[in-house]
Design an enzyme around this catalytic site. Sequence first.
Site, short mmCIF file in Angstrom:
data_model
loop_
_atom_site.label_atom_id
_atom_site.label_comp_id
_atom_site.label_asym_id
_atom_site.label_seq_id
_atom_site.Cartn_x
_atom_site.Cartn_y
_atom_site.Cartn_z
CE LYS A 1 -2.40 0.70 9.46
NZ LYS A 1 -2.05 1.44 10.37
CE1 TYR B 1 4.27 4.41 14.60
CE2 TYR B 1 2.47 3.61 13.26
CZ TYR B 1 3.96 3.85 13.46
OH TYR B 1 4.88 3.53 12.48
CG ASP C 1 -3.16 9.45 11.18
OD1 ASP C 1 -3.78 8.57 10.40
OD2 ASP C 1 -2.01 9.12 11.66
C1 LIG Z 1 -0.85 2.55 10.32
C2 LIG Z 1 -0.87 3.92 10.88
C3 LIG Z 1 -0.09 4.78 10.12
C4 LIG Z 1 1.19 4.54 9.12
O1 LIG Z 1 0.51 3.90 8.27
P1 LIG Z 1 1.92 2.96 7.43
O2 LIG Z 1 1.11 2.48 6.09
O3 LIG Z 1 2.12 1.89 8.34
O4 LIG Z 1 3.14 3.80 7.19
C5 LIG Z 1 -0.22 6.07 10.38
N1 LIG Z 1 -1.22 6.50 11.31
C6 LIG Z 1 -2.11 5.55 11.96
C7 LIG Z 1 -3.16 6.10 12.79
C8 LIG Z 1 -1.87 4.35 11.50
O5 LIG Z 1 -2.75 3.55 12.26
#
Ligand SMILES: *Cc1c(COP(=O)(O)O)cnc(C)c1O
Length: 427
Positions: free
Chosen positions: A267, A144, A239
């Site tokens: 995060k 994701y 990511d």
């Molecule tokens: C949570 C997450 C996102 C998206 O971040 P948001 O602040 O929810 O838009 C993207 N990549 C990874 C790996 C994530 O866990």
Amino acid sequence: MNRNKSFNAIKLAETVMPGGVNSPVRAFKSVGLSPIVIKRAEGSKIFDIDGNEYIDYVMSYGPMILGHSDKRVIKSITDASANGFCFGATTEAEVELAGLVTTHFPSIEMIRLVNSGTEAVMSAIRLTRGFTKRDKIIKFEGCYHGHSDSMLVKAGSGALTTSVPSSSGVTECLSKDTLVANYNDIESVKNLFLKNKGKVAAVIIEPVAANMGIVLPEKGFLKDLIDLTHENGGLIIFDEVITGFRLSLGGAQGLFNLKPDITCLGKIIGGGLPIGAFGGRKDIMEYLSPLGPVYQAGTLSGNPICVAAGIATIKAIEKDNAIDKANKNAEYLVTSLKEELKYYSDELTINHISSLLTIFFKKSPVNNFNDVMQSDTAKFKNFFGELIKEGIFTAPSQYEALFLSSVHTKEDINKTVEIIKKAIKKI
Ligand SMILES: *Cc1c(COP(=O)(O)O)cnc(C)c1O
């Protein structure tokens, strides 16, 4: 456990918000229960509006590695807000946060702050396309990367070449440029490169997959992926929105000693306030406006209150050795669970790294999306129901992690193990 107030609050919420929520997983749809509505949280505990207390393993899906309501972060946010909320001009604090991140991530020579992980990935993708003058992106099934259009694509049943949008509203035109490979399967990436020679701008990956439940990269996979991508003239994007400042101060790349071209963060770097960031090689980052031709902007980017929360969080992580503490807590939880659940080893797999883990209702191994899909979600549903009834808050989905913080106590974990053991027996 009485949850009448939560039930009524959700009924009202459903009249004004789709599904009663502002992010889908909060609706508890996959577990068929009415969601809890939160009043407040402190340390390892979260409290609903009915006054019930839960040991929290959601931890806001990652940001709260210090636990909730850390006093130092509160002070930092309060102090910053007294000076005004945002200015549309640069502050020294932004430069300080940029410095903290670049110090811990040697691959990040320059960074840009944005407002969410989604925005970080969306902008990073545009940047790699602009820099390479290529259109296609390779992502992995089950990973994701936020909800920008290009990233809401996963292949239908193993068909790697025909991309099918997994969200309605994503145009075919966009989804055809997102190619989908299998996690831990370098051959699947090779095939995509072969069929799309000279067209792939970037490969994006969660270096530890944390959004299909925890799935670890096999030995050598990430290194091979970086080399393969570079041989084909593409850029590699890690990511690290979940893994950054969690797997190590320098994220998964620090732990595995790897160097991506671009890294996305979010995060933890906002300590629970909205923030995201992307950064990497200087020559690539200088392609961004105002220096280069790739446009990217934001009214609230580098918001002083979010930045203050981020700085305070990172400094507290350094000072407390919070990563080690959270890791030890997870280690203790996993060791205890493996001991207590050894009779069920044919039905359960616990994937674990650092302070992240997932209990899959499937016999080992769970190494890719296909494995994950074989997990018994009916069992998970019952499992979740038992846990929340007993005051353990985990994500209401098989495909998420349990997040440990530095402030979960031995008592919390012992209680959790007892409840999990009882729940597994019962289901
Ligand atoms: C949570 C997450 C996102 C998206 O971040 P948001 O602040 O929810 O838009 C993207 N990549 C990874 C790996 C994530 O866990």
